[in-house]
Enzyme design. Sequence first.
Site, mmCIF file in Angstrom:
data_model
loop_
_atom_site.group_PDB
_atom_site.id
_atom_site.type_symbol
_atom_site.label_atom_id
_atom_site.label_comp_id
_atom_site.label_asym_id
_atom_site.label_seq_id
_atom_site.Cartn_x
_atom_site.Cartn_y
_atom_site.Cartn_z
ATOM 1 N N LYS A 52 -8.780 -40.056 13.338
ATOM 2 C CA LYS A 52 -8.668 -39.367 14.627
ATOM 3 C C LYS A 52 -8.871 -37.871 14.398
ATOM 4 O O LYS A 52 -7.998 -37.186 13.871
ATOM 5 C CB LYS A 52 -7.308 -39.589 15.279
ATOM 6 C CG LYS A 52 -7.185 -38.921 16.654
ATOM 7 C CD LYS A 52 -5.793 -38.437 16.918
ATOM 8 C CE LYS A 52 -5.699 -37.471 18.095
ATOM 9 N NZ LYS A 52 -6.604 -36.325 18.057
ATOM 10 N N GLU A 91 0.155 -32.297 5.129
ATOM 11 C CA GLU A 91 -0.014 -30.900 4.733
ATOM 12 C C GLU A 91 0.005 -30.064 6.005
ATOM 13 O O GLU A 91 -0.712 -30.366 6.950
ATOM 14 C CB GLU A 91 -1.307 -30.709 3.940
ATOM 15 C CG GLU A 91 -1.264 -31.364 2.565
ATOM 16 C CD GLU A 91 -0.100 -30.914 1.699
ATOM 17 O OE1 GLU A 91 0.325 -29.747 1.833
ATOM 18 O OE2 GLU A 91 0.400 -31.724 0.906
ATOM 19 N N CYS A 140 -4.690 -22.530 7.205
ATOM 20 C CA CYS A 140 -3.301 -22.672 6.766
ATOM 21 C C CYS A 140 -3.030 -21.834 5.521
ATOM 22 O O CYS A 140 -1.876 -21.492 5.239
ATOM 23 C CB CYS A 140 -2.965 -24.132 6.519
ATOM 24 S SG CYS A 140 -4.034 -24.963 5.335
ATOM 25 N N GLU A 198 4.228 -18.662 11.374
ATOM 26 C CA GLU A 198 2.776 -18.823 11.252
ATOM 27 C C GLU A 198 2.108 -18.430 12.565
ATOM 28 O O GLU A 198 2.429 -18.968 13.635
ATOM 29 C CB GLU A 198 2.427 -20.264 10.899
ATOM 30 C CG GLU A 198 0.941 -20.456 10.635
ATOM 31 C CD GLU A 198 0.600 -21.859 10.177
ATOM 32 O OE1 GLU A 198 -0.252 -21.992 9.271
ATOM 33 O OE2 GLU A 198 1.179 -22.820 10.716
#
Length: 483
Positions: free
Chosen positions: A175, A250, A284, A384
């Site tokens: 997906k 992750e 990331c 973040e």
Amino acid sequence: MSRTYGNFIDGEWTDSQSGETFEVTNPAAAGEVVSVHPASTEADVEAALDAAVAAQDEWASTPGPSRGAILREAGNNLEARKEEATEVLVREEGKTRSEAGGEVQRAIDIFHYYGAKARDFGGTVKSASAPGKDLYTKHEPLGTVALITPWNYPIAIPVWKLAPALAAGNTAVLKPASEAPGVVAIVLECLDDAGLPAGVANTITGSGSEVGGPLIESERIDGVSFTGSTAVGTMVAETAAVDLKRVQCEMGGKNPTVVMPSADIEDAAETVGVGAFGTTGQSCTATSRAIVHEDVYDEFVAAVSDYADSLVVGDGLDDPDMGPHVSEDELSSTLEYVDIGSSEGATLEAGGSRLSGDDYDDGYFVEPTVFSGVENDARIAQEEIFGPVLAVVKADSFEDALALANDVDYGLSASIVTQDLSEGKRFVNEVEAGVAKINEKTTGLELHVPFGGYKDSSTNTYREQGDAGLDFFSSVKTIYENY
């Protein structure tokens, strides 16, 4: 010009059983529809699972070299379509042409790498403790796996999950993220043209709630590999753990580069700047904190601010220094963090505004942004942002810089810029990050070594890439043969 795609299920391109679709638009020109995709439902998930489970036994019994040959040919097919895939990636996700071309090349290289590694997938022979006995291990596929991938690396991450899964003999349902799914369709076309049997790899598009949830929850899934935010990844891991599926997530990062007095400050500013503003900060592993020794702090702030101001922002197809955000939501989030940084008392040294006028009005463009005077407990130093915003934090010693680098919930990538070998060695040994570098930006990964984070950056179960990728997608059986 837009293209309409389907789901790839059991070797065929199909519409969603719902009949609904969604559009993907160009982040550099929001009115331009790039592609149309199925808005899939649980019924489509079940159809993909039917195909994957039915194909599993035959694919698992296919010799490793034969599986590898298909992966290698898929890489060749993608190489022949590199320019096309690059343009689709730019128009859907917004990367610059150079960044997108590099990402497509990485996907090609991953197919070739695991195409070769499939030959070595088997097991090891061990020395038994008695005569008349053979002792060895055998690697076996998990079965059928779910792969859920993000929009920020829309071809590299799907391939670095899919290629080892197929090399190890698994079947898969993939997906992709709804913001940029077009290049995944190209990947499946390349695999299909390479002779991949029907049902071995399937892809379905749609929302996480309609597609991702039912996929992860299915009892027919044997393993789940996810890349995305920490909040969603935590939910994925908890859901998968209910029936003891193997899971690998992750997730986020808040990555520091430490700059010491021995560094060449202009070089350090470029290293940090590339890490912070490359891919519009939408990585990331992006450098979101520069932790700088007080002896060179002011000089560094000036240099990295000049670097940010020098960058050309524009449509990725024109190959500028930095492209747009992928969506209006991501742009709004970045601008909100700029406001937060200012309200927390940090000094805005560069950027901080949405770009407007001329070719900017229809896109999601923001200036590369630098804040100085940032306290390490500030939100812009702890959360973040996923945008081109750099927080510069002052340290009074190496020990202080290391402590500041570790004083965060994440632990994905970290680097130090120094000419002192002792500092460099201590840093990589003591920093709490899954990737540690000396004199290099926090972004950028080799494809043949493990990748993953510590703390809230990962489920801390299995790593991705290299041999670690095969480890996740396989089980080890220990065999005793007496004769």
